[in-house]
Design a protein around this motif. Sequence first.
Motif, PDB file in Angstrom:
ATOM      1  N   THR A  13       0.706  -1.198  -0.091  1.00  0.00           N
ATOM      2  CA  THR A  13       0.026   0.063   0.000  1.00  0.00           C
ATOM      3  C   THR A  13       0.973   1.333   0.061  1.00  0.00           C
ATOM      4  N   GLY A  14       1.936   1.341   1.031  1.00  0.00           N
ATOM      5  CA  GLY A  14       2.884   2.303   0.885  1.00  0.00           C
ATOM      6  C   GLY A  14       3.537   2.768  -0.241  1.00  0.00           C
ATOM      7  N   TYR A  15       3.863   1.634  -1.089  1.00  0.00           N
ATOM      8  CA  TYR A  15       4.210   1.779  -2.435  1.00  0.00           C
ATOM      9  C   TYR A  15       3.481   2.561  -3.454  1.00  0.00           C
ATOM     10  N   ALA A  16       2.143   1.899  -3.437  1.00  0.00           N
ATOM     11  CA  ALA A  16       1.139   2.371  -4.238  1.00  0.00           C
ATOM     12  C   ALA A  16       1.003   4.016  -4.179  1.00  0.00           C
ATOM     13  N   LEU A  17       0.805   4.172  -2.704  1.00  0.00           N
ATOM     14  CA  LEU A  17       0.626   5.751  -2.466  1.00  0.00           C
ATOM     15  C   LEU A  17       1.997   6.494  -2.813  1.00  0.00           C
ATOM     16  N   GLY A  18       3.001   5.918  -2.662  1.00  0.00           N
ATOM     17  CA  GLY A  18       4.161   6.786  -2.918  1.00  0.00           C
ATOM     18  C   GLY A  18       4.250   7.016  -4.723  1.00  0.00           C
ATOM     19  N   VAL A  19       3.863   6.256  -5.238  1.00  0.00           N
ATOM     20  CA  VAL A  19       3.514   6.186  -6.869  1.00  0.00           C
ATOM     21  C   VAL A  19       2.690   7.484  -7.122  1.00  0.00           C
ATOM     22  N   MET A  20       1.550   7.363  -6.617  1.00  0.00           N
ATOM     23  CA  MET A  20       0.438   8.245  -6.790  1.00  0.00           C
ATOM     24  C   MET A  20       0.879   9.787  -6.460  1.00  0.00           C
ATOM     25  N   PHE A  21       1.516   9.847  -5.272  1.00  0.00           N
ATOM     26  CA  PHE A  21       1.763  11.307  -4.869  1.00  0.00           C
ATOM     27  C   PHE A  21       3.102  11.777  -5.497  1.00  0.00           C
ATOM     28  N   GLY A  22       3.987  10.730  -5.405  1.00  0.00           N
ATOM     29  CA  GLY A  22       5.385  11.248  -5.993  1.00  0.00           C
ATOM     30  C   GLY A  22       5.369  11.421  -7.394  1.00  0.00           C
ATOM     31  N   ALA A  23       4.554  10.962  -8.231  1.00  0.00           N
ATOM     32  CA  ALA A  23       4.692  11.138  -9.632  1.00  0.00           C
ATOM     33  C   ALA A  23       4.499  12.773 -10.018  1.00  0.00           C
ATOM     34  N   PRO A  24       3.474  13.401  -9.569  1.00  0.00           N
ATOM     35  CA  PRO A  24       3.427  14.890  -9.887  1.00  0.00           C
ATOM     36  C   PRO A  24       4.671  15.803  -8.895  1.00  0.00           C
ATOM     37  N   LEU A  25       4.786  15.115  -7.668  1.00  0.00           N
ATOM     38  CA  LEU A  25       5.778  15.917  -6.928  1.00  0.00           C
ATOM     39  C   LEU A  25       7.017  15.958  -7.642  1.00  0.00           C
ATOM     40  N   MET A  26       7.589  14.696  -8.064  1.00  0.00           N
ATOM     41  CA  MET A  26       8.855  14.572  -8.494  1.00  0.00           C
ATOM     42  C   MET A  26       9.089  15.147  -9.837  1.00  0.00           C
ATOM     43  N   THR A  27       8.030  15.369 -10.570  1.00  0.00           N
ATOM     44  CA  THR A  27       8.024  15.681 -11.907  1.00  0.00           C
ATOM     45  C   THR A  27       8.194  17.346 -11.852  1.00  0.00           C
ATOM     46  N   VAL A  28       7.267  17.912 -10.882  1.00  0.00           N
ATOM     47  CA  VAL A  28       7.299  19.414 -10.593  1.00  0.00           C
ATOM     48  C   VAL A  28       8.711  19.880 -10.288  1.00  0.00           C
ATOM     49  N   LEU A  29       9.329  18.937  -9.421  1.00  0.00           N
ATOM     50  CA  LEU A  29      10.766  19.286  -9.128  1.00  0.00           C
ATOM     51  C   LEU A  29      11.665  19.172 -10.128  1.00  0.00           C
ATOM     52  N   GLY A  30      11.529  18.299 -11.086  1.00  0.00           N
ATOM     53  CA  GLY A  30      12.383  18.062 -12.096  1.00  0.00           C
ATOM     54  C   GLY A  30      12.110  19.114 -13.381  1.00  0.00           C
ATOM     55  N   THR A  31      11.392  20.271 -13.262  1.00  0.00           N
ATOM     56  CA  THR A  31      11.114  20.866 -14.244  1.00  0.00           C
ATOM     57  C   THR A  31      12.245  21.944 -14.306  1.00  0.00           C
ATOM     58  N   LYS A  32      13.091  21.812 -13.457  1.00  0.00           N
ATOM     59  CA  LYS A  32      14.422  22.905 -13.476  1.00  0.00           C
ATOM     60  C   LYS A  32      15.473  22.118 -14.100  1.00  0.00           C
ATOM     61  N   VAL A  33      15.699  20.928 -14.358  1.00  0.00           N
ATOM     62  CA  VAL A  33      16.547  20.413 -14.990  1.00  0.00           C
ATOM     63  C   VAL A  33      16.383  19.496 -16.264  1.00  0.00           C
ATOM     64  N   SER A  34      17.475  19.024 -16.906  1.00  0.00           N
ATOM     65  CA  SER A  34      17.073  18.388 -18.317  1.00  0.00           C
ATOM     66  C   SER A  34      16.209  16.947 -17.970  1.00  0.00           C
ATOM     67  N   ARG A  35      15.532  16.383 -18.915  1.00  0.00           N
ATOM     68  CA  ARG A  35      15.023  15.182 -18.804  1.00  0.00           C
ATOM     69  C   ARG A  35      15.977  14.129 -18.510  1.00  0.00           C
ATOM     70  N   LYS A  36      17.124  14.145 -19.260  1.00  0.00           N
ATOM     71  CA  LYS A  36      18.075  13.083 -18.867  1.00  0.00           C
ATOM     72  C   LYS A  36      18.579  13.173 -17.583  1.00  0.00           C
ATOM     73  N   ARG A  37      18.939  14.376 -17.182  1.00  0.00           N
ATOM     74  CA  ARG A  37      19.611  14.437 -15.770  1.00  0.00           C
ATOM     75  C   ARG A  37      18.514  14.097 -14.543  1.00  0.00           C
ATOM     76  N   MET A  38      17.150  14.358 -14.787  1.00  0.00           N
ATOM     77  CA  MET A  38      16.014  14.014 -13.981  1.00  0.00           C
ATOM     78  C   MET A  38      15.922  12.666 -13.916  1.00  0.00           C
ATOM     79  N   LEU A  39      15.961  11.621 -15.229  1.00  0.00           N
ATOM     80  CA  LEU A  39      15.892  10.446 -15.285  1.00  0.00           C
ATOM     81  C   LEU A  39      17.116   9.727 -14.314  1.00  0.00           C
ATOM     82  N   MET A  40      18.175  10.324 -14.398  1.00  0.00           N
ATOM     83  CA  MET A  40      19.472   9.768 -13.720  1.00  0.00           C
ATOM     84  C   MET A  40      18.947   9.986 -12.223  1.00  0.00           C
TER      85      MET A  40
END
Length: 402
Positions: free
Chosen positions: A45-72
Amino acid sequence: MPLALLALAIGAFGIGTTEFVIMGLLPEVAGDFGVSIPTAGFLVTGYALGVMFGAPLMTVLGTKVSRKRMLMLLMGLFIVGNLLSAVAPTFGLMLVGRVVASLAHGAFFGIGSVVAADLVAPDKKAGAIAMMFTGLTVANVVGVPLGTLVGQTVGWRVTFGIVALLGVLGLFGIAKLVPDMPRVEGVRLRHELAAFKNAQVLLAMAMTVLGFGGVFAAITYIAPMMTHVTGYADGSVTWLLVLFGLGMVGGNLVGGKYADRALMPMLYLSLGALAVVLALFTLTAHHKFLAAVTIALIGALGFATVPPLQKRVLDHAHGAPTLASAVNIGAFNLGNALSAWLGGLVISAGLGYTAPNWVGAALAAAALVLAFVSAALERREAAHTAATPDHIPAGQPVAAHR
């Protein structure tokens, strides 16, 4: 297909393995930490919730860097989370490790989908997305059974250590093979959020929740269904899940191929057939051979919807697709959680272990209805656009405006 897609697929393989392998190792983990099986279930359950909330959170945090660097960076987070799970001295710390690893999941697939689509010609975008998701589907065929076997024979900590090494391999592959794609200029958070005002984006996400939810309504309870209703031995469930995984691999590749040719017809066919097969599963679950075939079909039809739905989100959020793409990955997990809860309700109501199949069929049918609604809305918008003066074909008189 560019070699960079292989690096993305390796990362997807590691993520898919860590997501699902815990289900086969819950008794071992619970025993080591001295907690009950339901308590150990919080690791899922914790993993599933982490995916749900982490997806937008980490994507927003990654808007300041290149997509390759964010993937790394995301693969680095994945490695840390799995290493923490492998060495955790307490159950609470392992739960933290699971959540840390899950934060990379949604953003990796969301950003990875955008990168994969940008690596190929427009008519091959869905196929490229499917190639990346092949890593996730192959994980269910190879990674999860092997990880479960290693965990049961050598120890579950070794399994999570190996998964962390897969993350290192994925990180190295991304660093070496994925080209440096500069950050898209002029795209701000408000542009990314604006994509959610598009009805087509929201409809595609709703289809994701309902369509894949239909799959997991049945698959979540596959073990008690196969052992109590079909008559399989407990040890056979692993190989039945391998069949499910093989179906996922095939459906993913077929869905990616034909979504590039006829996206909406592919969705109509896969969602409609999925609803029918899930309904029939209430009958075929009483026959060993037919049950096995049905499980493979559910995997194939369910994952045949993934590339077209992900591409549809990208198409309609084309100005700022990264956040929408990541949130759609979270929608898969929302569908999993919703369907598992609904399936548990009908079982608790005394309707039997095959009752979740009817729940799955209803969810898939609802997704099909939304697909028709989406297509009708698109046709209406196209007709409205064609009727405006700016789109009147040359040679036709245009009324003067006073």
